[in-house]
Design an enzyme around this catalytic site. Structure first.
Site, PDB file in Angstrom:
ATOM      1  CG  ASP A   1     -10.007   6.567  -4.474  1.00  0.00           C
ATOM      2  OD1 ASP A   1     -10.321   7.482  -4.129  1.00  0.00           O
ATOM      3  OD2 ASP A   1      -9.616   5.651  -3.683  1.00  0.00           O
TER       4      ASP A   1
ATOM      5  CD  GLU B   1      -3.165  -0.950   0.224  1.00  0.00           C
ATOM      6  OE1 GLU B   1      -3.188   0.075  -0.324  1.00  0.00           O
ATOM      7  OE2 GLU B   1      -3.696  -2.156  -0.069  1.00  0.00           O
TER       8      GLU B   1
ATOM      9  CB  THR C   1      -6.933   7.810   0.973  1.00  0.00           C
ATOM     10  OG1 THR C   1      -7.935   7.339   0.150  1.00  0.00           O
ATOM     11  CG2 THR C   1      -6.626   6.508   1.492  1.00  0.00           C
TER      12      THR C   1
END
Length: 291
Positions: free
Chosen positions: A94, A76, A99
């Site tokens: 996204d 990640e 995030t």
């Protein structure tokens, strides 16, 4: 884990809220499908580590758990330093808003809201508490309304607070780590299998869609039985990883399957079911080692 700005594919899918779902064993709490009512699992009031078995093969063993965090972070974040990610925050375009943090909490998928609510419960008046009304409004969207221009700066400030760091740890465990390990243990899987389940939930979330963790597991069960059902652990894990790859390839963002092919499958082919060190693997062509 948080999702970096690294343009390579393989970044995780939408995280979904928790709801009670009956899987192979009772009392397992998994994730609700989009648009369904969610009943959150109990929040942790203090740090929680699972008991360590005599053979230290359970993923709740502190050392094993840290290995799991490093393995996910390699995929990640292109880094083994997962603890450096508390301060991470970015919109990676996204469709899920911001995030952030050690597991990629998103402003558009509910788990960031849950985290900031928990932080506010533990430390009222903290630097992020003022954003709770905005986080509730943007939930389910990619909007930054009410968050910009200072939310990212305030997140980085909060990330220096041990209370916020522990809240991130606890929400990661409540929403992702504990349900994954619980299901794996019910299936009779050792540390490698427990990690395979955890990594799948981190990327795919869970719910009713065909790429969710539960769907991956159901597809694996069509090919092989887990140890708890009298099956062979190695054969079952190969079936699970095969099913995982099918799910990954169904989404453009996940079509790079190296976190399975050159990481988990490597450990499995070596018979390292207890996820013992030293470990060497590759993700997106980068090499990593844990001694």
């Amino acid at each position: 884990m948080p999702i970096s700005s690294d343009p390579r594919p393989g970044r995780r899918a939408l995280r979904l809220l928790l709801a009670p779902v009956v899987a192979a064993a009772p009392a397992l709490v998994l994730f609700a499908a989009p648009g369904h009512a969610a009943v959150p699992a109990p929040r942790l009031s203090a740090p929680s580590q699972g008991s360590v078995t005599a053979a230290a093969v359970d993923l709740t063993d502190p050392r094993k758990k840290d290995i799991a965090m490093q393995l996910v972070s390699s995929a990640e974040n292109s880094s083994l330093n997962w603890k450096a990610q508390y301060k991470y925050i970015e919109d990676i375009d996204d469709g899920r808003g911001y995030t952030a943090g050690i597991i990629g909490f998103c402003s558009g998928t509910g788990d960031m809201l849950d985290l900031v609510e928990l932080y506010a419960e533990r430390k009222p008046g903290n630097v992020l508490a003022k954003y709770l009304p905005a986080l509730r409004k943007v939930d389910g969207t990619d909007s930054h309304k009410g968050l910009d221009p200072n939310y990212t700066k305030d997140w980085a400030t909060a990330a220096k607070d041990k209370v916020f760091q522990q809240a991130q740890n606890d929400e990661r465990d409540r929403v992702y780590f504990n349900p994954a390990v619980q299901q794996a243990k019910q299936d009779g899987l050792r540390a490698l299998g427990q990690f395979a389940y955890y990594d799948a939930i981190v990327m795919h979330g869970d719910g009713g869609d065909s790429e969710s963790f539960s769907s991956i597991r159901r597809n694996a069960l069509k090919k092989a039985k887990p140890p708890a059902q009298g099956g062979d652990e190695v054969k079952y894990l190969h079936a699970f990883l095969d099913a995982r790859k099918v799910a990954m390839r169904a989404e453009e963002a996940h079509e790079d399957t190296s976190r399975v092919d050159t990481a988990q499958r490597v450990f499995l082919n070596k018979g390292n079911l207890d996820l013992n060190t030293p470990l060497s693997w590759k993700v997106y062509g980068d090499s990593y080692t844990i001694d």
